[in-house]
Design a protein around this motif. Structure first.
Motif, PDB file in Angstrom:
ATOM      1  N   PRO A   1       0.812  -1.230   0.000  1.00 14.59           N
ATOM      2  CA  PRO A   1       0.000   0.000   0.000  1.00 14.59           C
ATOM      3  C   PRO A   1       0.843   1.276   0.000  1.00 14.59           C
ATOM      4  N   LYS A   2       1.997   1.248   0.659  1.00 13.06           N
ATOM      5  CA  LYS A   2       2.877   2.424   0.672  1.00 13.06           C
ATOM      6  C   LYS A   2       3.433   2.672  -0.730  1.00 13.06           C
ATOM      7  N   ILE A   3       3.784   1.590  -1.421  1.00 12.43           N
ATOM      8  CA  ILE A   3       4.274   1.709  -2.802  1.00 12.43           C
ATOM      9  C   ILE A   3       3.164   2.278  -3.687  1.00 12.43           C
ATOM     10  N   ALA A   4       1.941   1.786  -3.506  1.00 13.92           N
ATOM     11  CA  ALA A   4       0.811   2.285  -4.299  1.00 13.92           C
ATOM     12  C   ALA A   4       0.595   3.775  -4.060  1.00 13.92           C
ATOM     13  N   LEU A   5       0.659   4.203  -2.807  1.00 11.41           N
ATOM     14  CA  LEU A   5       0.485   5.623  -2.499  1.00 11.41           C
ATOM     15  C   LEU A   5       1.605   6.457  -3.120  1.00 11.41           C
ATOM     16  N   TYR A   6       2.822   5.986  -2.993  1.00 11.21           N
ATOM     17  CA  TYR A   6       3.968   6.689  -3.575  1.00 11.21           C
ATOM     18  C   TYR A   6       3.791   6.830  -5.100  1.00 11.21           C
ATOM     19  N   GLU A   7       3.376   5.749  -5.750  1.00 10.85           N
ATOM     20  CA  GLU A   7       3.172   5.778  -7.199  1.00 10.85           C
ATOM     21  C   GLU A   7       2.039   6.730  -7.574  1.00 10.85           C
ATOM     22  N   ALA A   8       0.949   6.719  -6.806  1.00 14.10           N
ATOM     23  CA  ALA A   8      -0.174   7.616  -7.089  1.00 14.10           C
ATOM     24  C   ALA A   8       0.259   9.070  -6.995  1.00 14.10           C
ATOM     25  N   LEU A   9       0.995   9.391  -5.941  1.00 13.29           N
ATOM     26  CA  LEU A   9       1.466  10.770  -5.768  1.00 13.29           C
ATOM     27  C   LEU A   9       2.437  11.161  -6.884  1.00 13.29           C
ATOM     28  N   THR A  10       3.325  10.241  -7.237  1.00 12.56           N
ATOM     29  CA  THR A  10       4.313  10.512  -8.288  1.00 12.56           C
ATOM     30  C   THR A  10       3.631  10.713  -9.637  1.00 12.56           C
ATOM     31  N   GLN A  11       2.733   9.801  -9.992  1.00 11.12           N
ATOM     32  CA  GLN A  11       2.064   9.874 -11.293  1.00 11.12           C
ATOM     33  C   GLN A  11       1.205  11.130 -11.434  1.00 11.12           C
ATOM     34  N   GLN A  12       0.607  11.574 -10.330  1.00 11.27           N
ATOM     35  CA  GLN A  12      -0.272  12.730 -10.394  1.00 11.27           C
ATOM     36  C   GLN A  12       0.417  14.026  -9.976  1.00 11.27           C
ATOM     37  N   ASN A  13       1.703  13.922  -9.658  1.00 17.37           N
ATOM     38  CA  ASN A  13       2.489  15.085  -9.255  1.00 17.37           C
ATOM     39  C   ASN A  13       1.843  15.822  -8.074  1.00 17.37           C
TER      40      ASN A  13
END
Length: 143
Positions: A82-94
């Motif tokens: 879940p932490k990886i998913a959150l990190y990816e979501a934040l990164t992808q959406q800037n």
């Protein structure tokens, strides 16, 4: 959808008889063990450690490639997925930590802790954070 399984190559060293595990998508992710079963267990730990270091250092996390017929598919452990998913979501959406904190009505330090692989975060908090950026968290179990 974010794929949370990485291909791993496991080969037995002909001289040492140990099994060596490598993740072709993750530079430097290598481990090994005396038996195949131990190697598969070590592969999960190696994957989690590599991802935890990448997350802690805010490095890009490679998208996993599809495994070949000779590779094993290793799932990202539930404690860090879940932490990886959150990190990816934040990164992808800037979306910055501060912006996510504003959306959640919390301090920025709370968001920082959500992304800290060494900090235990309640699943509800990460789920709420993912929803705040338009993502949903699903867990799929397969035999």
């Amino acid at each position: 959808m974010l794929e949370m399984r990485y291909p791993a190559t496991i080969r037995q060293d002909p001289k040492e008889k140990d099994f060596v595990v490598k993740f072709p998508d993750l530079e430097g992710a290598i481990t090994g063990a005396a038996t195949l079963d131990e190697a598969l267990n070590e592969a999960v730990d190696c994957l989690a450690s590599w991802l935890a270091f990448a997350l802690a250092e805010r490095r890009p996390i490679p998208v996993p490639s599809l495994p070949t017929a000779r590779q094993y598919s290793v799932s990202v452990p539930l404690w860090i997925a879940p932490k990886i998913a959150l990190y990816e979501a934040l990164t992808q959406q800037n979306v910055s930590n501060s912006e996510l904190a504003r959306r959640l009505g919390v301090r920025e330090t709370v968001v920082r802790r959500m992304l800290d692989p060494d900090h235990t975060t309640a699943p509800k908090k990460i789920e709420a954070a993912l929803k705040a950026v338009g993502w949903n968290l699903y867990v799929v179990c397969a035999a």
